[in-house]
Scaffold this motif. Structure first.
Motif: not given
Ligand code: 8YV
Length: 309
Positions: A7-9, A47-49, A70-73, A277-279, A286-288
Motif C-alpha cells: 500500500p502506498m497511496n 513499487g515504492n521505497a 512511486f519514489s525517486v530512490g 520527506g515526500s509525505g 504529483e508522484m501518483a
Molecule cells: C517515499 C522516497 O517515502 O522517493 C523516495 O525515494 O523514499 C519517498 O518518496 C516512498 O516511496 C513513498 O511510498
C-alpha cells in the motif's frame, strides 16, 4: 495487469484500479502461489521505497515490461536485471525535491532549536516552573551536503538563505557550482557544523557515514539524514549520540524501518520522523500522477515521462 507491491497511496490505488487489472501483492500472503498463478498476466510493477522489484520478483514475471516506482530512490529495484531483460524503469524525480529539502531544513532547526523538546516542555506545564534553557543558532552555521543532486542542491539553496556557508562532497566536482567542493568526505565533515545526507543509496554509499565521519563531525556537529537509513552505520551513530561524541541528529530514515533504535528515544538532541520527506498531499498526488503518466505512455507506445532505464 499491474502488480502493486505494497500500500502506498489511496489515490494512486484508485486510479490504477480504474485503468488496469490491479493486483495488490499484500493481499496475497501466499506469494509464490500467487506468482505462479498470475505471472503471465502481469506486465507492470508499481513499487515504492519500501518494496520495489528485486531480481527474484523480476524473474518470476516473464511478461513484465515496466517497473514504475512511486519514489525517486531506485535502491529497491534491480536496475541491472531490468536492463538485461529490456524492462523499462521510471521514478518520480523533481516533484518531491522541494518537500524533501524543506524537511531537511525543518530537521536542522528542530534539532538546533530543540523544537520537539520545547513543545513537550509547554505541554507538560514545565514553563510555569521556569524558562526553557538556551539553544543553538542555525543562521550562519556551515552546512555540508553529501550528494549535490536535485535534492542536495535544493537544500543548499535553502541553507544559503540562512547565511550558511555551503560545501559539498560527491564523487566528482560539479562544474560551475559556487559551493566549496571536498573530494574527501572526512574533510567535509570536519569543516561542517551540520552534515546533510542527500545522495542516492548504492553499494558505494552504503554506510558512507561511518564512525570516522561521525567523529569528524564531532561533539558539536549535527547529522541530518533525509536519504536512506543504510547510508549511516546506525549502531555507530547511536553509540556516538549516547556517548556525546556527536552533537545531535535529525533523522527521516532508518536502517530497518519501521524499527528505530530504542536508545534514541530518551535523547532530546535527536529528532525522529517516520520517512515523511515526500509525505505531503500535494507531492504524493504529483508522484501518483507521474506513475500513472509513465504507465499510460508505456502502454500507448509514447516516450516515458521520467525514464531511468
Ligand atoms: C517515499 C522516497 O517515502 O522517493 C523516495 O525515494 O523514499 C519517498 O518518496 C516512498 O516511496 C513513498 O511510498
Amino acid at each position: 495487469g499491474v502488480l502493486m507491491t505494497c500500500p502506498m497511496n489511496a489515490y494512486l490505488e484508485k486510479e490504477l484500479e480504474k485503468r488496469f487489472n490491479l493486483y495488490k501483492f499484500w493481499q496475497f500472503p501466499q506469494r509464490t502461489q500467487f506468482l505462479t498463478e498470475n505471472c503471465n498476466s502481469i506486465r507492470a510493477v508499481v513499487g515504492n521505497a519500501k518494496a520495489g522489484a528485486d531480481a527474484p520478483l523480476i524473474d518470476a514475471l516473464p511478461k513484465l515490461e515496466i517497473v514504475s516506482s512511486f519514489s525517486v530512490g531506485l535502491d529497491k529495484i534491480d536496475l541491472k536485471r531490468c536492463k538485461e531483460k529490456g524492462i523499462r524503469v521510471t521514478n518520480t524525480p523533481d516533484v518531491l525535491t522541494e518537500d524533501v529539502a524543506d524537511l531537511a531544513i525543518g530537521l536542522i532547526i528542530a534539532v538546533l532549536r530543540r523544537l520537539c523538546e520545547c513543545d513537550r516542555y509547554v505541554r507538560s506545564g514545565k514553563w510555569k516552573i521556569g524558562d526553557y534553557k538556551l539553544t543553538t543558532k542555525f543562521s550562519g552555521k556551515s552546512v555540508g551536503v553529501l550528494g549535490l543532486g536535485r535534492i542536495g542542491l535544493a537544500i543548499a539553496k535553502r541553507a544559503e538563505a540562512f547565511n550558511c556557508p555551503i560545501s559539498y562532497h560527491s564523487r566528482t566536482e560539479k562544474e560551475g557550482s559556487k559551493y566549496k567542493y571536498y573530494s574527501n568526505l572526512l574533510e567535509l565533515a570536519s569543516n561542517s557544523d551540520i552534515l546533510v545526507v542527500a545522495c542516492a543509496l548504492t553499494k558505494e554509499t552504503h554506510h558512507i557515514i561511518n564512525r570516522e565521519v561521525i567523529d569528524a563531525l564531532g561533539p558539536k556537529g549535527v547529522l541530518i539524514n533525509i536519504g536512506r537509513g543504510p547510508h549511516v552505520d546506525e549502531p555507530e551513530l547511536v553509540a556516538a549520540l549516547v556517548e556525546g561524541r556527536l552533537g545531535g541528529a535529525g533523522l527521516d530514515v532508518f536502517e530497518n524501518e519501521p524499527e528505530v533504535p530504542q536508545e534514541l528515544f530518551t535523547l532530546e538532541n535527536v529528532v525522529l520522523v517516520p520517512h515523511i520527506g515526500s509525505g505531503t498531499v500535494e507531492t504524493r498526488t504529483e508522484m501518483a500522477n507521474l506513475v500513472l503518466g509513465n504507465l499510460e505512455a508505456h502502454f500507448s507506445n509514447k516516450p516515458l515521462l521520467t525514464p531511468v532505464v
